[in-house]
Design an enzyme around this catalytic site. Structure first.
Site, mmCIF file in Angstrom:
data_model
loop_
_atom_site.group_PDB
_atom_site.id
_atom_site.type_symbol
_atom_site.label_atom_id
_atom_site.label_comp_id
_atom_site.label_asym_id
_atom_site.label_seq_id
_atom_site.Cartn_x
_atom_site.Cartn_y
_atom_site.Cartn_z
ATOM 1 N N SER A 492 0.841 -1.190 0.000
ATOM 2 C CA SER A 492 0.000 0.000 0.000
ATOM 3 C C SER A 492 0.883 1.249 0.000
ATOM 4 O O SER A 492 1.683 1.410 -0.920
ATOM 5 C CB SER A 492 -0.949 -0.040 1.204
ATOM 6 O OG SER A 492 -1.977 0.905 1.056
ATOM 7 N N ASP A 578 -8.712 -5.034 -5.944
ATOM 8 C CA ASP A 578 -8.292 -3.904 -5.119
ATOM 9 C C ASP A 578 -8.737 -2.621 -5.810
ATOM 10 O O ASP A 578 -8.165 -2.227 -6.823
ATOM 11 C CB ASP A 578 -6.775 -3.913 -4.946
ATOM 12 C CG ASP A 578 -6.277 -2.815 -4.015
ATOM 13 O OD1 ASP A 578 -7.100 -2.000 -3.552
ATOM 14 O OD2 ASP A 578 -5.066 -2.770 -3.746
ATOM 15 N N HIS A 610 -7.313 -5.562 -1.473
ATOM 16 C CA HIS A 610 -6.086 -4.905 -1.006
ATOM 17 C C HIS A 610 -5.267 -5.842 -0.114
ATOM 18 O O HIS A 610 -4.114 -5.553 0.186
ATOM 19 C CB HIS A 610 -6.476 -3.638 -0.247
ATOM 20 C CG HIS A 610 -5.393 -2.605 -0.152
ATOM 21 N ND1 HIS A 610 -4.693 -2.126 -1.247
ATOM 22 C CD2 HIS A 610 -4.876 -1.946 0.920
ATOM 23 C CE1 HIS A 610 -3.808 -1.219 -0.855
ATOM 24 N NE2 HIS A 610 -3.895 -1.095 0.448
#
Length: 633
Positions: A492, A578, A610
């Site tokens: 991320s 995601d 994610h």
């Protein structure tokens, strides 16, 4: 002689057992503990244990009760028999629950019923997809009905294109009964389409069962209002962030009292995770990040007296306090983790300041393992600040050896790096594979004051990147670090960090791994679903040419603009579902590396968001992670 030999063999066998270390397979056989609450009589903790099955590619769950004073667990088949049902009104007359309701036309067949086989989605505004699902015109709604057989439910958000519980992670904590059973209070962000995507303005609404009227209890606040609870004396309490669009704002404890909203943590330099009232209504206990851990705090409630509001830390140590379950006498029941142990249920005595472990779901497994060692290290940053860096050392660490070392880049970007236990980014497993792990509490993390936490916004490629380099350069001075074998990994915002460092690291690192990382800030702004996040953290849109802060995000702080400087092998991991950091980010990065002739690999999970949640996918993730490190480091 035989006796000596036999004893020696036993000792060798015991020693061999102690040398076992964590493996990907073992990690995904551990039981995952989720507390559900205290039993109706208050004598037991009720909890769930979910155990992944790699063979079945799913998790199986069992439910247990455990005496609050310690003892053996008892399996239960129906938790309703032992657990107080929070969905039943205090007077027992009604039940509250939630269901998904179709409200808006979105699908082609909604508009053209004769074309029922059409595969079309039609949108007139944003919020057309969120986290990992597309908006099909369905919304979570809160219902109530009489607590009797055959009762018909009443939708208290009838016809409204809004969610309660909130998506994607809200649950039944998003709605509660008033103490007099006359009202239902619920959390909702009553905005639609594009306005929904650019705002964090959730509110707490109160629906009156008798009149059918709804009032907004937090209308004056423009940021998040959530987690409503009533105190034992009937005062509505909740968590509040002030600024609209800022999802990582300081989270404060608010109590509604005699027509006033009292902020109990306004003067405290921290942010609240979650909370629970004492039984006498004089204190609130809460969990908050502090100096690389999560600890238990308390704040007194003075009412209208002149007694000062005081926040005090109760627990301390290299562990995380997580869930708050309930009280039993002088004890508060919680869950606890550290970097070597998944969550277990503990009791903490508030008078004796002592701990007692209640559940032992994974204790036997951990006793058979040689564990990693975590060390605190404080590094001076380039701007003269003191930064906590966790250093995780391999089991059976030998300081005379040299170890390959990984710089771990945390996501968020404003989430704390504490003594948590991840089943993917697992420090225990990394160390068990003979890597030293360097995990800095760099700029942007909670637990080091509000200013430290906020600094990262609009400065993604600035001071925080220097913090990373300060951490790895400092630890690399140790003789046990093999300076020729440094790697950098993260997901991320941590993946963004990897992509950014790939362009400026000056050959420090020998390999990189980026999972669902932001590669191109411009296309990220154009495809992510929660636009408020990028509006805040990027400083604005890429077309705002007169906005110097935003333009810096899309140029200087954009990893894509430095890809010509990349020269290091990189593994790029991407989830197909995601929508927070969409698939194009990983695709763009992989395409660039391949066309530039850089050794790279694209690990694509079509059915993951994610995160990586399915057991067999998770095993592939772990195997490819360490396979890549073996190849390149």
């Amino acid at each position: 002689m035989k006796k000596i030999l036999f004893t020696t063999l036993i000792m060798m066998s015991l020693n061999a057992m102690a040398q076992n270390v964590m493996t990907p397979e073992l990690l995904w056989k551990l039981g995952r503990v989720t507390p559900l609450g205290l039993s109706k009589d208050g004598k037991n903790v009720v909890y769930k244990v979910s155990t992944p099955s790699i063979e079945e590619n799913k998790s199986n769950s069992k439910f247990y009760t455990l005496p609050v004073n310690g003892g053996n667990p008892t399996e239960v088949k129906d938790t309703k028999e032992v657990l107080k049902d929070k969905n039943i009104s205090p007077d027992g007359k009604y039940i509250v629950y939630n269901e998904e309701v179709k409200i808006d036309k979105v699908l082609g067949k909604d508009y053209y019923p004769e074309l029922e086989k059409s595969q079309v989605q039609i949108y007139n505004g944003l919020d057309y997809r969120h986290w990992d699902t597309w908006n099909e015109g369905k919304f979570n709604h809160v219902f109530y009905k009489e607590n009797k057989e055959g009762a018909v439910g009443i939708d208290i958000l009838k016809g409204e294109s809004f969610d309660s519980p909130q998506k994607p992670f809200g649950g039944d904590e998003d709605y509660i009964w008033s103490p007099d059973s006359k009202s239902i209070l619920y959390v909702s962000k009553k905005k639609a389409g594009t306005q929904y995507a650019i705002s964090t303005n959730t509110n707490i609404f109160e629906y009156n069962l008798e009149t059918g009227k709804t009032v907004n209890r937090t209308e004056e606040n423009l940021g998040y209002d959530m987690a409503p609870q009533f105190s034992p004396t009937g005062n509505l309490t909740w968590l509040q962030m002030k600024r609209d669009g800022y999802e990582a704002d300081k989270n404060d404890l608010i109590v509604s009292f005699k027509g006033m909203n009292l902020n109990l943590t306004a003067a405290w330099d921290g942010t609240v995770d979650h909370f629970m009232w004492s039984k006498d209504g004089k204190k609130i206990y809460f969990v908050a990040p502090i100096d690389g851990t999560k600890q238990l705090f308390q704040v007194n409630f003075p009412g209208l007296t002149k007694i000062a509001v005081t926040v005090s830390q109760i627990t301390n140590g290299d562990f995380d306090v997580n869930d708050l379950v309930g009280f039993s006498g002088d004890n508060i029941i919680v869950t606890r983790t550290d970097m070597n142990h998944a969550a277990e249920i503990f009791s903490y005595n508030l008078k004796k300041n002592s701990w007692k472990q209640l559940s032992n779901v994974n204790t036997t497994t951990y006793k058979s393992l040689a564990l990693s060692k975590t060390e605190r290290r404080y590094v001076t940053t380039t701007d003269g600040k003191k930064m906590l860096v966790w250093v995780i050392l391999p089991p059976n660490f030998d300081a005379s050896k040299k170890y390959p070392t990984l710089l771990y880049c945390q996501g968020g970007p404003q989430s704390p790096l504490t003594q948590s236990y991840s089943f993917r980014w697992n420090f225990q497993l990394m160390a068990a594979n003979d890597y030293v792990v360097v995990a800095p509490n760099r700029r942007g993390m909670q637990g080091h004051g509000v200013a430290w936490n906020e600094q990262i916004s609009k400065d993604w490629g600035g001071q925080v990147i220097n913090d990373y380099l300060s951490a790895i350069d400092d630890v690399a001075k140790e003789n046990y670090v093999d300076k020729t074998r440094l790697g950098c990994v993260g997901a991320s915002y941590g993946g963004y960090s990897v992509f950014y460092l790939a362009g400026i690291h000056n050959n420090r690192f020998k390999t990189f791994i980026a999972h669902d990382g932001v590669y191109n800030t411009q296309s990220m702004f154009g495809t992510t679903e929660e636009v408020f996040f990028n509006n805040w953290d990027f400083g604005g849109a890429y077309w705002e040419k007169d906005n110097a802060v935003a333009q810096k995000t899309y140029t200087t702080f954009n990893p894509m603009t430095m890809v010509e400087k990349w020269n290091t092998p990189i593994l790029i991991i991407q989830g197909g579902k995601d929508f927070r950091v969409p698939i194009g980010q990983g695709q763009e990065a992989f395409q660039a590396t391949q066309l530039r002739g850089i050794k790279s690999r694209f690990l694509y999970f079509p059915d993951e968001n994610h995160w990586v949640l399915k057991p067999q996918n998770a095993q592939v993730w772990q195997k490819e992670f360490y396979k890549w490190l073996n190849e390149t480091l």
